[in-house]
Scaffold this motif. Structure first.
Motif, mmCIF file in Angstrom:
data_model
loop_
_atom_site.group_PDB
_atom_site.id
_atom_site.type_symbol
_atom_site.label_atom_id
_atom_site.label_comp_id
_atom_site.label_asym_id
_atom_site.label_seq_id
_atom_site.Cartn_x
_atom_site.Cartn_y
_atom_site.Cartn_z
ATOM 1 N N VAL A 1 0.885 -1.256 -0.023
ATOM 2 C CA VAL A 1 -0.117 0.011 0.076
ATOM 3 C C VAL A 1 1.011 1.142 0.072
ATOM 4 O O VAL A 1 0.567 2.290 -0.901
ATOM 5 N N LEU A 2 1.970 1.114 0.924
ATOM 6 C CA LEU A 2 2.960 2.202 0.795
ATOM 7 C C LEU A 2 3.631 2.558 -0.624
ATOM 8 O O LEU A 2 3.640 3.606 -1.167
ATOM 9 N N PHE A 3 3.728 1.535 -1.197
ATOM 10 C CA PHE A 3 4.444 1.487 -2.399
ATOM 11 C C PHE A 3 3.548 2.100 -3.491
ATOM 12 O O PHE A 3 3.907 3.113 -4.213
ATOM 13 N N LEU A 4 2.228 1.586 -3.511
ATOM 14 C CA LEU A 4 1.415 2.206 -4.466
ATOM 15 C C LEU A 4 1.118 3.568 -4.108
ATOM 16 O O LEU A 4 0.859 4.391 -4.995
ATOM 17 N N GLU A 5 0.996 4.134 -2.964
ATOM 18 C CA GLU A 5 0.953 5.491 -2.632
ATOM 19 C C GLU A 5 2.149 6.313 -3.185
ATOM 20 O O GLU A 5 2.125 7.321 -3.687
ATOM 21 N N ARG A 6 3.226 5.793 -3.022
ATOM 22 C CA ARG A 6 4.425 6.323 -3.344
ATOM 23 C C ARG A 6 4.444 6.535 -4.847
ATOM 24 O O ARG A 6 5.269 7.613 -5.440
ATOM 25 N N ILE A 7 4.226 5.582 -5.539
ATOM 26 C CA ILE A 7 4.201 5.713 -6.881
ATOM 27 C C ILE A 7 2.916 6.422 -7.586
ATOM 28 O O ILE A 7 2.944 6.583 -8.988
ATOM 29 N N ASN A 8 2.077 6.850 -6.947
ATOM 30 C CA ASN A 8 0.879 7.539 -7.388
ATOM 31 C C ASN A 8 1.462 8.906 -8.066
ATOM 32 O O ASN A 8 2.087 9.525 -7.333
ATOM 33 N N PRO A 9 0.929 9.219 -9.213
ATOM 34 C CA PRO A 9 1.765 10.319 -9.846
ATOM 35 C C PRO A 9 1.553 11.475 -9.019
ATOM 36 O O PRO A 9 2.780 12.230 -9.144
ATOM 37 N N VAL A 10 0.622 11.912 -8.455
ATOM 38 C CA VAL A 10 0.362 13.334 -7.758
ATOM 39 C C VAL A 10 1.345 12.958 -6.551
ATOM 40 O O VAL A 10 2.190 14.025 -6.455
ATOM 41 N N ASN A 11 1.368 12.026 -5.826
ATOM 42 C CA ASN A 11 2.578 12.068 -4.615
ATOM 43 C C ASN A 11 4.055 11.949 -5.058
ATOM 44 O O ASN A 11 4.810 12.552 -4.644
ATOM 45 N N LEU A 12 4.036 11.266 -6.016
ATOM 46 C CA LEU A 12 5.427 11.106 -6.863
ATOM 47 C C LEU A 12 6.023 12.577 -7.369
ATOM 48 O O LEU A 12 7.206 12.856 -7.100
ATOM 49 N N MET A 13 5.083 13.287 -8.142
ATOM 50 C CA MET A 13 5.510 14.644 -8.449
ATOM 51 C C MET A 13 5.471 15.752 -7.349
ATOM 52 O O MET A 13 6.506 16.534 -7.583
ATOM 53 N N MET A 14 4.936 15.357 -6.289
ATOM 54 C CA MET A 14 5.152 16.356 -5.327
ATOM 55 C C MET A 14 6.426 16.183 -4.533
ATOM 56 O O MET A 14 7.078 17.213 -3.851
ATOM 57 N N ARG A 15 6.753 14.902 -4.472
ATOM 58 C CA ARG A 15 8.210 14.585 -4.050
ATOM 59 C C ARG A 15 9.477 14.856 -4.801
ATOM 60 O O ARG A 15 10.596 15.334 -4.435
ATOM 61 N N VAL A 16 9.152 14.698 -6.049
ATOM 62 C CA VAL A 16 10.224 14.925 -7.166
ATOM 63 C C VAL A 16 9.904 16.185 -8.036
ATOM 64 O O VAL A 16 9.188 16.293 -8.856
ATOM 65 N N GLU A 17 10.776 17.243 -7.847
ATOM 66 C CA GLU A 17 10.585 18.513 -8.271
ATOM 67 C C GLU A 17 11.179 18.283 -9.842
ATOM 68 O O GLU A 17 12.199 17.808 -10.090
ATOM 69 N N PRO A 18 10.559 18.939 -10.735
ATOM 70 C CA PRO A 18 10.849 18.964 -12.110
ATOM 71 C C PRO A 18 12.156 19.872 -12.459
ATOM 72 O O PRO A 18 12.900 19.546 -13.378
ATOM 73 N N GLY A 19 12.245 20.907 -11.711
ATOM 74 C CA GLY A 19 13.529 21.906 -11.837
ATOM 75 C C GLY A 19 13.438 22.369 -13.313
ATOM 76 O O GLY A 19 12.357 22.757 -13.647
ATOM 77 N N THR A 20 14.344 22.276 -14.151
ATOM 78 C CA THR A 20 14.463 22.906 -15.408
ATOM 79 C C THR A 20 14.415 21.777 -16.292
ATOM 80 O O THR A 20 14.759 21.964 -17.551
ATOM 81 N N LEU A 21 14.094 20.393 -15.928
ATOM 82 C CA LEU A 21 14.023 19.418 -16.898
ATOM 83 C C LEU A 21 12.934 19.365 -17.948
ATOM 84 O O LEU A 21 11.781 20.132 -17.705
ATOM 85 N N ASP A 22 13.144 19.059 -19.225
ATOM 86 C CA ASP A 22 12.305 18.757 -20.229
ATOM 87 C C ASP A 22 11.016 17.878 -19.777
ATOM 88 O O ASP A 22 11.683 16.989 -19.056
ATOM 89 N N ALA A 23 10.021 17.598 -20.380
ATOM 90 C CA ALA A 23 9.131 16.742 -20.202
ATOM 91 C C ALA A 23 9.602 15.191 -20.281
ATOM 92 O O ALA A 23 9.215 14.397 -19.319
#
Length: 174
Positions: free
Chosen positions: A63-85
């Motif tokens: 369950v924790l794994f699924l929460e961590r790979i949820n795109p919303v949660n993942l994107m809140m943890r991992v900042e895009p910075g100046t990266l392209d898509a």
């Protein structure tokens, strides 16, 4: 006649002794079989008692794994910075893969069906990330992030569906 009397006398003692010995042998075999089955049952019960917390912990970790790979949660943890898509999507997929590898051994304690649902969820999220990042709609990592956050607010996430499945399985299994 003396030989016949002696043979009859020997038979009179031997036959009841053989019958008694045979009955004793059968009874002892049944007793030992029942004892062995009882010991196996006790051992199985003890193993299940010890395995239950481990299995529950495996479900919790998934369950924790699924929460961590949820795109919303993942994107809140991992900042895009100046990266392209595409680069941002690759970074997110790398994070998902790292989480997956960290929890890979938990499949031993889950049912095959549950593990399959988790794998399909992971693979679907990865495919979504690749499709959106390569599709040309978004150019920057920030745009990719905003698109996923907008999409997430409009529908139920794949992770949430998989977590619901795990909860239902836990009700059935335990």
């Amino acid at each position: 006649m003396a030989i016949e009397d002696k043979l009859l006398e020997i038979a009179a003692y031997t036959i009841p002794a053989l019958i008694t010995g045979g009955v004793a042998f059968v009874m002892s075999q049944r007793f030992f079989t029942a004892e062995e089955n009882r010991r196996k049952f006790e051992l199985l019960r003890e193993n299940q008692k010890q395995a239950l917390p481990i299995r529950l912990q495996a479900y919790e970790r998934m369950v924790l794994f699924l929460e961590r790979i949820n795109p919303v949660n993942l994107m809140m943890r991992v900042e895009p910075g100046t990266l392209d898509a595409p680069s941002y999507a690759t970074l997110l997929i790398h994070n998902i893969q790292t989480e997956y590898e960290h929890n890979l051994t938990q499949q031993i304690y889950l049912t095959g069906e549950c593990w399959e649902v988790i794998m399909k969820t992971k693979n679907s999220i990865v495919a979504q990330l690749r499709t959106v990042s390569i599709g040309g709609e978004v150019q920057t990592g920030e745009e990719l992030r905003n698109k996923f956050l907008l999409d997430a607010s409009q529908s139920e996430s794949l992770s949430a569906i998989a977590i619901s499945f795990i909860k239902e399985e836990l009700k059935r299994v335990f």
